[in-house]
Design a protein around this motif. Sequence first.
Motif, PDB file in Angstrom:
ATOM      1  N   LEU A  74      54.604  36.712  15.229  1.00 26.18           N
ATOM      2  CA  LEU A  74      53.744  35.549  15.655  1.00 26.18           C
ATOM      3  C   LEU A  74      54.001  34.199  14.979  1.00 26.18           C
ATOM      4  CD1 LEU A  74      51.245  35.551  17.408  1.00 26.18           C
ATOM      5  CD2 LEU A  74      49.915  35.334  15.244  1.00 26.18           C
ATOM      6  N   ARG A  75      54.422  34.286  13.687  1.00 25.05           N
ATOM      7  CA  ARG A  75      54.964  33.096  12.700  1.00 25.05           C
ATOM      8  C   ARG A  75      56.204  32.605  13.382  1.00 25.05           C
ATOM      9  NH1 ARG A  75      52.439  36.121   8.098  1.00 25.05           N
ATOM     10  NH2 ARG A  75      54.534  37.214   7.882  1.00 25.05           N
ATOM     11  N   VAL A  76      56.981  33.295  13.753  1.00 28.18           N
ATOM     12  CA  VAL A  76      58.397  32.785  14.326  1.00 28.18           C
ATOM     13  C   VAL A  76      57.829  32.013  15.861  1.00 28.18           C
ATOM     14  CG1 VAL A  76      60.674  33.071  15.295  1.00 28.18           C
ATOM     15  CG2 VAL A  76      59.685  34.720  13.302  1.00 28.18           C
ATOM     16  N   LEU A  77      57.180  32.683  16.385  1.00 32.80           N
ATOM     17  CA  LEU A  77      56.568  31.892  17.740  1.00 32.80           C
ATOM     18  C   LEU A  77      55.955  30.423  17.586  1.00 32.80           C
ATOM     19  CD1 LEU A  77      55.048  34.989  19.661  1.00 32.80           C
ATOM     20  CD2 LEU A  77      57.526  34.188  19.777  1.00 32.80           C
ATOM     21  N   TYR A  78      55.075  30.692  16.707  1.00 32.10           N
ATOM     22  CA  TYR A  78      54.332  29.605  16.509  1.00 32.10           C
ATOM     23  C   TYR A  78      54.965  28.397  15.924  1.00 32.10           C
ATOM     24  CZ  TYR A  78      49.952  30.603  18.603  1.00 32.10           C
ATOM     25  OH  TYR A  78      48.911  30.820  19.441  1.00 32.10           O
ATOM     26  N   SER A 135      40.586  26.163  17.450  1.00 31.81           N
ATOM     27  CA  SER A 135      40.181  26.447  16.165  1.00 31.81           C
ATOM     28  C   SER A 135      40.660  25.556  14.979  1.00 31.81           C
ATOM     29  CB  SER A 135      40.336  27.874  15.925  1.00 31.81           C
ATOM     30  OG  SER A 135      42.068  28.187  15.741  1.00 31.81           O
ATOM     31  N   LEU A 136      41.905  25.007  15.408  1.00 35.90           N
ATOM     32  CA  LEU A 136      42.366  23.898  14.370  1.00 35.90           C
ATOM     33  C   LEU A 136      41.492  22.584  14.152  1.00 35.90           C
ATOM     34  CD1 LEU A 136      46.099  24.478  15.437  1.00 35.90           C
ATOM     35  CD2 LEU A 136      44.947  25.548  13.680  1.00 35.90           C
ATOM     36  N   GLY A 137      40.687  22.519  15.244  1.00 39.73           N
ATOM     37  CA  GLY A 137      39.688  21.350  14.935  1.00 39.73           C
ATOM     38  C   GLY A 137      39.972  20.551  16.305  1.00 39.73           C
ATOM     39  N   VAL A 138      40.969  20.816  17.065  1.00 44.04           N
ATOM     40  CA  VAL A 138      41.031  20.137  18.357  1.00 44.04           C
ATOM     41  C   VAL A 138      39.952  20.040  19.277  1.00 44.04           C
ATOM     42  CG1 VAL A 138      42.525  19.791  20.559  1.00 44.04           C
ATOM     43  CG2 VAL A 138      43.489  20.491  18.388  1.00 44.04           C
ATOM     44  N   ASP A 148      41.382  36.788  16.176  1.00 47.53           N
ATOM     45  CA  ASP A 148      40.735  36.518  14.881  1.00 47.53           C
ATOM     46  C   ASP A 148      41.830  36.546  13.672  1.00 47.53           C
ATOM     47  OD1 ASP A 148      40.892  39.133  15.835  1.00 47.53           O
ATOM     48  OD2 ASP A 148      39.271  39.613  14.271  1.00 47.53           O
ATOM     49  N   LYS A 149      42.770  37.172  13.649  1.00 42.89           N
ATOM     50  CA  LYS A 149      43.703  37.212  12.877  1.00 42.89           C
ATOM     51  C   LYS A 149      44.681  36.013  12.632  1.00 42.89           C
ATOM     52  CE  LYS A 149      43.156  41.749  11.526  1.00 42.89           C
ATOM     53  NZ  LYS A 149      43.206  42.699  12.732  1.00 42.89           N
ATOM     54  N   TYR A 150      44.622  35.293  13.717  1.00 42.99           N
ATOM     55  CA  TYR A 150      45.831  34.228  13.814  1.00 42.99           C
ATOM     56  C   TYR A 150      45.868  33.305  12.769  1.00 42.99           C
ATOM     57  CZ  TYR A 150      47.418  34.926  18.840  1.00 42.99           C
ATOM     58  OH  TYR A 150      48.104  35.257  19.926  1.00 42.99           O
ATOM     59  N   LYS A 151      44.664  32.876  12.398  1.00 38.53           N
ATOM     60  CA  LYS A 151      44.582  31.636  11.389  1.00 38.53           C
ATOM     61  C   LYS A 151      45.011  32.205   9.997  1.00 38.53           C
ATOM     62  CE  LYS A 151      41.736  27.976  11.889  1.00 38.53           C
ATOM     63  NZ  LYS A 151      40.903  27.230  11.712  1.00 38.53           N
ATOM     64  N   GLU A 152      44.566  33.659   9.735  1.00 38.93           N
ATOM     65  CA  GLU A 152      45.221  34.029   8.325  1.00 38.93           C
ATOM     66  C   GLU A 152      46.713  34.200   8.467  1.00 38.93           C
ATOM     67  OE1 GLU A 152      43.276  37.667   7.636  1.00 38.93           O
ATOM     68  OE2 GLU A 152      44.684  38.069   6.247  1.00 38.93           O
ATOM     69  N   ILE A 153      47.154  34.692   9.698  1.00 41.87           N
ATOM     70  CA  ILE A 153      48.711  35.234   9.732  1.00 41.87           C
ATOM     71  C   ILE A 153      49.496  33.971   9.396  1.00 41.87           C
ATOM     72  CG2 ILE A 153      50.411  35.970  11.156  1.00 41.87           C
ATOM     73  CD1 ILE A 153      48.356  38.012  12.342  1.00 41.87           C
ATOM     74  N   TYR A 155      54.956  40.746  24.073  1.00 44.92           N
ATOM     75  CA  TYR A 155      54.606  41.893  23.485  1.00 44.92           C
ATOM     76  C   TYR A 155      53.977  41.343  22.160  1.00 44.92           C
ATOM     77  CZ  TYR A 155      55.094  45.913  20.410  1.00 44.92           C
ATOM     78  OH  TYR A 155      54.664  46.991  19.861  1.00 44.92           O
ATOM     79  N   ILE A 156      54.433  40.650  21.354  1.00 44.30           N
ATOM     80  CA  ILE A 156      54.175  40.061  20.109  1.00 44.30           C
ATOM     81  C   ILE A 156      52.795  39.594  20.357  1.00 44.30           C
ATOM     82  CG2 ILE A 156      54.264  38.580  18.008  1.00 44.30           C
ATOM     83  CD1 ILE A 156      57.635  38.816  18.600  1.00 44.30           C
ATOM     84  N   ALA A 157      52.599  38.531  21.215  1.00 39.99           N
ATOM     85  CA  ALA A 157      51.370  37.946  21.309  1.00 39.99           C
ATOM     86  C   ALA A 157      50.248  39.059  21.688  1.00 39.99           C
ATOM     87  CB  ALA A 157      51.291  36.861  22.346  1.00 39.99           C
TER      88      ALA A 157
END
Length: 598
Positions: A217-221, A344-347, A267-272, A259-261
């Motif tokens: 997920l980190r690589v994707l983002y 969730s980032l404030g946008v 709910d885990k995205y922000k932490e990861i 598959y990864i996404a």
Amino acid sequence: MSLGDTLKPFSAWKHLFKEPLSVKKPLTERPGADRYRGFHKNEIDKCIGCGTCEDICQNAAIDLVPVEGIDTKEGDSGLRPQIDYGRCCWCALCVDVCTTNSLTLSNEYTWIEEDADKFRFIPGADNKSWDHNEKGWKKPENNYEFYALERVEMQERHAEERVQSFIEIIKGYSKEKAQEEADRCVACGICTATCPAHMGIPEYIKAIREDDMEEGLRVLYETNPLPEICGRICTHKCETVCAVGHKGDPLSIRWLKRYIADQVSLDKYKEILGSDGIENNGKKIAIIGSGPAGLSAAHYLSLMGYSCTIFEKLPEPGGMMRYGIPEYRLPYDQIDKDIKYIESLGVKIQCNTDIGKDITLAQLEKDYDAVFAGTGLHLGRSTRIPGTEHENVYMAADLLREITMGKEIHVAEKIVVIGGGNVAMDITRSLARKQKEIYGKVQVITTSLESEDIMPADREEIVESREEGAIINPGWGPQSIEIQDGKVKGLHVTKCLSVFDESGRFSPKFDEAQKDFFEGDMVVESIGQGADMSYISEEYKDKLEYNERGRVVVNKEFQSSIPWLFLGGDIIQGPDVIHGIANGHKAAIGIDNFLRDK
Ligand SMILES: Cc1cc2nc3c(=O)[nH]c(=O)nc-3n(C[C@H](O)[C@H](O)[C@H](O)COP(=O)(O)OP(=O)(O)OC[C@H]3O[C@@H](n4cnc5c(N)ncnc54)[C@H](O)[C@@H]3O)c2cc1C
Ligand code: SF4
Ligand code: SF4
């Protein structure tokens, strides 16, 4: 030790003035055996510089180096292997793994040089006497492969089931299937260069192999904030150049991304992704349009500390991803997942707000530090043939939007669609579903100027449309829509012989002797969309520069000649979601460069 033993080494001096016994060149040439592994050969134009040979070599005898006359292009790194015979052990692993079969070994084994440093060369580029030697070692055909040539099959719904509803067609990989598919990747990175967003494809495929979804997920983002969306509908140009595709099926890069996404809950995205607690820099950016370009710009700008507000004229965010692409290819909840993370980032996303009408661009200039516009192409284009003014002649983009909005649309029992691209296939298949629901059978005929071999639609879209009951009848030019007693009766067409002239310009030629008539009580035009730039008022229009196609000129960071106004996505480049994402990302960097020191 005896005295004799002590003096023995000195006795070697007696050979000092003797003629050497070794020879510079064998007195008689002894050819190597037919399959002897001699010096390398490389079909330089077939090689794509993937570096798989370099990676497998256990002696570090291969380096990928630039070669004069070979340029970097899509699917080709422009580099070629250079072999160091000080290290090579002639194991031929490089030949066996070569993704294109360009690399082979001759059976030549004699090479005489005074200077040992010269035993390093680029096969195929540095001419050698064994270049045309047919003997030696080639990877035996149909024997063994280092990676599976066939794609791991994707589970899909059958046509009869598909056409009953708008439920998603593709089911997605299981963990076992995803890892099996990921195992086929040779990690060359050729795909990364072709991806418009330059995604770290081999890195996220590696994460799948290692079952590390957080890393995936980190690589994707890093380069793509819409992975659920792109994992489903990306045009996947990367797959067209995949090194594995030279001998077998290219990797299913798009499905692996999905598959990864799919494995990680929102709910885990922000932490990861480590995106909590970003410090606000006090600067405000207005973004017009919530398509991929606007969303991507907002995502990367908010990570840099900017406060972003997206203004969207439609009731929900997503642009053409929501209001164009049908739900059976891209379910709305997956669009929502990607967008919710960005929010969730404030946008802030302010829907039902039409810039140019509800708020002027001048107002945005006053209230914000910079503006990014990614307003897309939403105006349907018409063939303007006689009859198109009839109320039962529609634009594909309008109908697709209304289907998403849940509006009741007119669906006739027999429909003719004009167009040969993916949008035409989307409306064909959407109307087929509607017809099935209302009339119990599909009667859509879709026709295009282009013959089937040059239809712009993806092959799988054409095949699946037919499977769902639509008739795809390409190679006809629409002439007029027959209207009798105020009702649409069908479309008159003439055989199209060619679409483009020798210089590639649109200039269709017809055979007037071949005519046909496609019956239908409703006609849908799907021949492209145009931009509505009316939100840019005259005062700004005069300050912008335009190219020969009438598009606003922007620099590499998508900044226009009005310094605070950046534009991207379909109105500038297009034609797909991943270009919109890449444009939005670059514009975010451009806006940051523009504002950082202000
Ligand atoms: C039917 C169809 C199918 C497609 N299929 C695919 C596919 O499978 N894969 C793929 O990669 N691409 C596909 N595309 C193309 C893709 O959707 C677009 O390239 C992409 O969405 C463009 O992104 P964008 O951000 O430039 O604009 P858009 O996605 O068009 O978004 C622009 C947004 O701006 C809003 N807007 C416009 N004017 C204003 C205004 N004045 N004020 C406020 N808001 C405004 C619009 O309402 C819209 O929401 C498809 C397109 C269509 C039409
Ligand atoms: S593996 Fe084959 S195609 Fe790839 S760089 Fe080596 S020789 Fe070229
Ligand atoms: S997906 Fe294909 S092109 Fe990309 S790194 Fe893997 S093998 Fe190479």
